[in-house]
Design a protein around this motif. Sequence first.
Motif, PDB file in Angstrom:
ATOM      1  N   ALA A 129       0.813  -1.212   0.000  1.00 29.49           N
ATOM      2  CA  ALA A 129       0.000   0.000   0.000  1.00 29.49           C
ATOM      3  C   ALA A 129       0.845   1.261   0.000  1.00 29.49           C
ATOM      4  O   ALA A 129       0.524   2.239  -0.677  1.00 29.49           O
ATOM      5  CB  ALA A 129      -0.937  -0.019   1.208  1.00 29.49           C
ATOM      6  N   ASP A 167       2.151   1.960  -3.429  1.00 26.78           N
ATOM      7  CA  ASP A 167       1.080   2.456  -4.298  1.00 26.78           C
ATOM      8  C   ASP A 167       0.756   3.914  -3.979  1.00 26.78           C
ATOM      9  O   ASP A 167       0.486   4.714  -4.884  1.00 26.78           O
ATOM     10  CB  ASP A 167      -0.183   1.598  -4.119  1.00 26.78           C
ATOM     11  N   THR A 178      -4.724   0.974   4.161  1.00 27.55           N
ATOM     12  CA  THR A 178      -4.866   0.807   2.720  1.00 27.55           C
ATOM     13  C   THR A 178      -4.181   1.952   1.990  1.00 27.55           C
ATOM     14  O   THR A 178      -3.884   3.006   2.580  1.00 27.55           O
ATOM     15  CB  THR A 178      -6.351   0.786   2.317  1.00 27.55           C
ATOM     16  N   ALA A 179      -3.954   1.762   0.693  1.00 28.27           N
ATOM     17  CA  ALA A 179      -3.339   2.813  -0.122  1.00 28.27           C
ATOM     18  C   ALA A 179      -4.209   4.059  -0.116  1.00 28.27           C
ATOM     19  O   ALA A 179      -3.699   5.187  -0.049  1.00 28.27           O
ATOM     20  CB  ALA A 179      -3.129   2.315  -1.548  1.00 28.27           C
ATOM     21  N   GLU A 180      -5.537   3.885  -0.176  1.00 32.19           N
ATOM     22  CA  GLU A 180      -6.449   5.033  -0.189  1.00 32.19           C
ATOM     23  C   GLU A 180      -6.301   5.852   1.093  1.00 32.19           C
ATOM     24  O   GLU A 180      -6.261   7.082   1.057  1.00 32.19           O
ATOM     25  CB  GLU A 180      -7.891   4.556  -0.349  1.00 32.19           C
ATOM     26  N   THR A 181      -6.215   5.156   2.241  1.00 36.58           N
ATOM     27  CA  THR A 181      -6.045   5.857   3.519  1.00 36.58           C
ATOM     28  C   THR A 181      -4.727   6.618   3.549  1.00 36.58           C
ATOM     29  O   THR A 181      -4.663   7.775   3.977  1.00 36.58           O
ATOM     30  CB  THR A 181      -6.089   4.853   4.682  1.00 36.58           C
TER      31      THR A 181
END
Length: 206
Positions: A158, A161, A192-195
């Motif tokens: 993550a 990314d 996560t990558a989004e976080t």
Amino acid sequence: MIGKLKGVVDSTGEDHLILDVHGVGYLVHCSGRTLQSLPREGEAAVLFIETHVREDQIRLFGFTSEGEREWFRLLQGIQGIGTKTALAVLSTLKPSDIAQAVALGDKAALARAPGVGPRVATRIVTELKDKMPSFASADPALARLAADVGAAEAAGGAAADAVSALVNLGYAMPQAHAAIAAAARGAGEGATAETLIRLGLRELAK
């Protein structure tokens, strides 16, 4: 051109203030968020200024940071957005929130601003995704954490990314490394990558 003003808040209106600079009162248009952050009348204030010169008038727009002023400029480069709508966006969302919305394609967040419908929100995301502000920089103290992210990037995952996403948005590799390092430290293992992107953008927008 006027780029910065230091003076005393004389009075404020719904979308502007009068800044007294050595006896000269400058009428400066601001976002609602900027006006709320200003000191009380009679107290000193500093504003970064964007000067618009037209054939029949000169208008001053004031911001509490150079980053906010840069977003004002970027937003006006989009079809359908003028000074009024750009200020509305900055009244509704902080610069870090705008960056996050653009990075994550969150059109609904942008559409919350008065005058920004679904079409304009889509244009903002589409046109600014490749023009993310290069003026933002991470706190120099965060650079010490870059090595941690460098190791994570080498191993994939993550963090890698997230670093890649920030680089693709136009941030320099050292900035991306430092921001995601700080984000990973705060989010903990398993983020996560989004976080990490969300938290990283907040670091870059400070």
